[in-house]
Design a protein around this motif. Structure first.
Motif, PDB file in Angstrom:
ATOM      1  N   LEU A  61       0.833  -1.205   0.000  1.00 64.00           N
ATOM      2  CA  LEU A  61       0.000   0.000   0.000  1.00 64.00           C
ATOM      3  C   LEU A  61       0.869   1.256   0.000  1.00 64.00           C
ATOM      4  CD1 LEU A  61      -2.914   1.024   0.142  1.00 64.00           C
ATOM      5  CD2 LEU A  61      -2.729   0.977   2.628  1.00 64.00           C
ATOM      6  N   THR A  62       1.941   1.256   0.783  1.00 64.32           N
ATOM      7  CA  THR A  62       2.856   2.401   0.820  1.00 64.32           C
ATOM      8  C   THR A  62       3.472   2.652  -0.549  1.00 64.32           C
ATOM      9  OG1 THR A  62       3.388   1.969   3.152  1.00 64.32           O
ATOM     10  CG2 THR A  62       4.930   3.346   1.915  1.00 64.32           C
ATOM     11  N   LEU A  63       3.965   1.595  -1.177  1.00 64.03           N
ATOM     12  CA  LEU A  63       4.568   1.736  -2.505  1.00 64.03           C
ATOM     13  C   LEU A  63       3.552   2.273  -3.515  1.00 64.03           C
ATOM     14  CD1 LEU A  63       6.586  -1.600  -2.555  1.00 64.03           C
ATOM     15  CD2 LEU A  63       7.592   0.678  -2.718  1.00 64.03           C
ATOM     16  N   SER A  64       2.351   1.723  -3.479  1.00 63.68           N
ATOM     17  CA  SER A  64       1.314   2.144  -4.416  1.00 63.68           C
ATOM     18  C   SER A  64       0.976   3.617  -4.251  1.00 63.68           C
ATOM     19  CB  SER A  64       0.056   1.286  -4.219  1.00 63.68           C
ATOM     20  OG  SER A  64      -0.995   1.716  -5.059  1.00 63.68           O
ATOM     21  N   ARG A  65       0.842   4.063  -3.014  1.00 63.51           N
ATOM     22  CA  ARG A  65       0.463   5.458  -2.768  1.00 63.51           C
ATOM     23  C   ARG A  65       1.582   6.431  -3.119  1.00 63.51           C
ATOM     24  NH1 ARG A  65      -3.164   4.941   2.807  1.00 63.51           N
ATOM     25  NH2 ARG A  65      -4.959   3.979   1.763  1.00 63.51           N
ATOM     26  N   LEU A  66       2.812   5.942  -3.108  1.00 62.56           N
ATOM     27  CA  LEU A  66       3.937   6.792  -3.516  1.00 62.56           C
ATOM     28  C   LEU A  66       4.160   6.742  -5.030  1.00 62.56           C
ATOM     29  CD1 LEU A  66       6.527   6.080  -0.672  1.00 62.56           C
ATOM     30  CD2 LEU A  66       5.139   8.144  -0.979  1.00 62.56           C
ATOM     31  N   GLY A  67       3.346   5.940  -5.713  1.00 61.86           N
ATOM     32  CA  GLY A  67       3.444   5.875  -7.163  1.00 61.86           C
ATOM     33  C   GLY A  67       4.485   4.912  -7.678  1.00 61.86           C
ATOM     34  N   VAL A  68       4.937   3.972  -6.829  1.00 63.39           N
ATOM     35  CA  VAL A  68       5.942   2.983  -7.238  1.00 63.39           C
ATOM     36  C   VAL A  68       5.245   1.641  -7.460  1.00 63.39           C
ATOM     37  CG1 VAL A  68       8.032   1.744  -6.554  1.00 63.39           C
ATOM     38  CG2 VAL A  68       7.774   4.163  -5.983  1.00 63.39           C
ATOM     39  N   GLU A  69       5.250   1.177  -8.693  1.00 61.41           N
ATOM     40  CA  GLU A  69       4.566  -0.071  -9.039  1.00 61.41           C
ATOM     41  C   GLU A  69       5.345  -1.263  -8.511  1.00 61.41           C
ATOM     42  OE1 GLU A  69       2.928  -2.440 -13.016  1.00 61.41           O
ATOM     43  OE2 GLU A  69       3.723  -0.394 -13.179  1.00 61.41           O
ATOM     44  N   ALA A  70       4.619  -2.270  -7.997  1.00 60.57           N
ATOM     45  CA  ALA A  70       5.260  -3.474  -7.461  1.00 60.57           C
ATOM     46  C   ALA A  70       4.455  -4.702  -7.848  1.00 60.57           C
ATOM     47  CB  ALA A  70       5.376  -3.395  -5.940  1.00 60.57           C
ATOM     48  N   LYS A  71       5.153  -5.836  -7.913  1.00 63.43           N
ATOM     49  CA  LYS A  71       4.490  -7.134  -8.051  1.00 63.43           C
ATOM     50  C   LYS A  71       4.174  -7.613  -6.643  1.00 63.43           C
ATOM     51  CE  LYS A  71       5.869 -10.054 -11.095  1.00 63.43           C
ATOM     52  NZ  LYS A  71       6.641 -11.043 -11.880  1.00 63.43           N
ATOM     53  N   ASN A  72       2.911  -7.935  -6.368  1.00 61.69           N
ATOM     54  CA  ASN A  72       2.495  -8.287  -5.015  1.00 61.69           C
ATOM     55  C   ASN A  72       2.072  -9.749  -4.932  1.00 61.69           C
ATOM     56  OD1 ASN A  72       2.719  -5.558  -3.936  1.00 61.69           O
ATOM     57  ND2 ASN A  72       0.978  -5.103  -5.269  1.00 61.69           N
ATOM     58  N   ALA A  73       2.713 -10.480  -4.025  1.00 62.55           N
ATOM     59  CA  ALA A  73       2.386 -11.880  -3.778  1.00 62.55           C
ATOM     60  C   ALA A  73       1.763 -11.967  -2.389  1.00 62.55           C
ATOM     61  CB  ALA A  73       3.638 -12.744  -3.875  1.00 62.55           C
ATOM     62  N   LEU A  74       0.468 -11.677  -2.325  1.00 63.58           N
ATOM     63  CA  LEU A  74      -0.280 -11.628  -1.067  1.00 63.58           C
ATOM     64  C   LEU A  74      -1.413 -12.651  -1.173  1.00 63.58           C
ATOM     65  CD1 LEU A  74      -0.791  -7.734  -1.017  1.00 63.58           C
ATOM     66  CD2 LEU A  74       1.191  -8.984  -0.169  1.00 63.58           C
ATOM     67  N   PRO A  75      -1.245 -13.862  -0.656  1.00 63.12           N
ATOM     68  CA  PRO A  75      -2.271 -14.883  -0.826  1.00 63.12           C
ATOM     69  C   PRO A  75      -3.640 -14.425  -0.304  1.00 63.12           C
ATOM     70  CG  PRO A  75      -0.259 -15.848   0.037  1.00 63.12           C
ATOM     71  CD  PRO A  75      -0.066 -14.365   0.085  1.00 63.12           C
ATOM     72  N   VAL A  76      -4.667 -14.593  -1.154  1.00 64.59           N
ATOM     73  CA  VAL A  76      -6.039 -14.256  -0.776  1.00 64.59           C
ATOM     74  C   VAL A  76      -6.896 -15.494  -0.995  1.00 64.59           C
ATOM     75  CG1 VAL A  76      -8.003 -12.717  -1.126  1.00 64.59           C
ATOM     76  CG2 VAL A  76      -5.678 -11.854  -1.475  1.00 64.59           C
ATOM     77  N   GLY A  77      -7.607 -15.914   0.056  1.00 67.77           N
ATOM     78  CA  GLY A  77      -8.389 -17.140  -0.008  1.00 67.77           C
ATOM     79  C   GLY A  77      -9.872 -16.898  -0.221  1.00 67.77           C
ATOM     80  N   VAL A  78     -10.697 -17.729   0.415  1.00 70.12           N
ATOM     81  CA  VAL A  78     -12.151 -17.592   0.347  1.00 70.12           C
ATOM     82  C   VAL A  78     -12.697 -17.627   1.765  1.00 70.12           C
ATOM     83  CG1 VAL A  78     -12.426 -18.548  -1.966  1.00 70.12           C
ATOM     84  CG2 VAL A  78     -12.352 -20.097  -0.012  1.00 70.12           C
TER      85      VAL A  78
END
Length: 326
Positions: A61-78
């Protein structure tokens, strides 16, 4: 670097190096507590909020708000928690490379005492179910900055993650061990450090490291010096309102703090990592990147919740105000 100097450099925050953030997205239930509970007690809490959190999510979230694009590996389930996380990520414009139907995400109860100190009680979910198939989805180019947390490196999938880390070529790990630093077995730690990561510690974690290095825990410069001799790897030691020391081949220095009124320390270390990674991704030297991390963390501790990293515009305005008050 002072506020005016940092503000002048903000337009340079364009990613020249790829960034990948690997770790957890969880739910934080945050409540005010007049004191921590003791055995057999019954205390009443005042709920502040229910936020998405987790070290990796806060960094992404910090990177995104500063305008720095990142590849995010954040597992999301159900499940209940996963649905909230997925919806929030979409709203924030953050995409995760890892989806699974093998369970719900975890959650955390965060108790905030009157002085802003926080204590976590966490429940694990799919974010701790790493497997080789997930890792195979992540194609990391040489030069990538890879953000990792002690929650993963001391968790049930630590061996898998470290073995994968050892296969990566030209990737620079950025690791915040957090409170799990003492739980990492010595042989595994040696393998991690052989990958020459950048390590970020707070003062409590630095005291643990001082024990490893047989140096006084209160002497941060000595810790930094002994660290370089022992591991030959960059080190950051965050000291809250005192700024942050950093040690690398260029030397050992203190990065200036950015004063603020502390409201809530949740997410301070994560946002510091996000700010520092943003600077490193832009090609800044370590000390300048740490200054950016200090500024971002200063903003976060002055606001409620761990997912409140400033936007580029908000940080720019905060630095302008700080400069005017010098």
């Amino acid at each position: 670097m002072q506020a005016n100097e940092l503000r002048e450099r903000l337009p340079e925050l364009t990613a020249r190096r790829p960034v990948c953030v690997l770790g957890s997205a969880v739910i934080d239930v945050i409540a005010d507590a007049y004191s921590l509970p003791w055995r057999g007690c019954d205390i009443e809490l005042q709920q502040q909020s229910v936020n998405i959190g987790g070290c990796a999510l806060n960094i992404a979230l910090t990177l995104s708000r500063l305008g720095v694009e990142a590849k995010n590996a954040l597992p999301v389930g159900v499940g209940t928690w996963a649905s909230i996380i997925r919806s929030s990520l979409k709203t924030q414009g953050i995409h995760s490379e890892i989806d699974t139907d093998e369970g719900d995400n975890g959650w955390c109860l965060a108790l905030v005492e009157p002085d802003g100190e926080r204590t976590f009680m966490s429940f694990r979910g799919v974010e701790h179910q790493w497997n080789q198939a997930w890792l195979d989805r992540l194609e990391l180019a040489p030069g990538t900055l890879l953000s990792l947390s002690g929650y993963q490196l001391a968790g049930p999938c630590a061996e898998l993650l470290v073995s994968w880390l050892e296969t990566l070529e030209g990737v620079t790990p950025y690791i915040d061990f957090g409170p799990r630093i003492a739980d990492i077995p010595a042989p595994l730690l040696e393998r991690i450090m052989a990958c020459k990561p950048i390590i970020s510690l707070n003062r409590q974690e630095a005291a643990v490291v001082a024990g490893w290095l047989n140096v006084p825990p209160q002497d941060i410069q000595e810790i930094c010096s002994a660290w370089l001799v022992r591991f030959g790897s960059p080190l950051i030691v965050r000291l809250d309102k005192e700024g942050a020391w950093f040690a690398c081949a260029e030397g050992i220095e203190l990065a200036s703090p950015f004063p603020t009124e502390v409201v809530d320390t949740i997410g301070a270390g994560d946002s510091h990592a996000g700010g520092t990674l943003a600077g490193l991704a832009a090609g800044w030297r370590l000390g300048d990147a740490v200054c950016l991390g200090n500024a971002v963390a200063s903003w976060v501790v002055g606001h409620r919740g761990g997912d409140c990293a400033p936007t580029y515009a908000e940080l720019n305005e905060a630095l302008l105000l700080a400069d005017e008050h010098v």
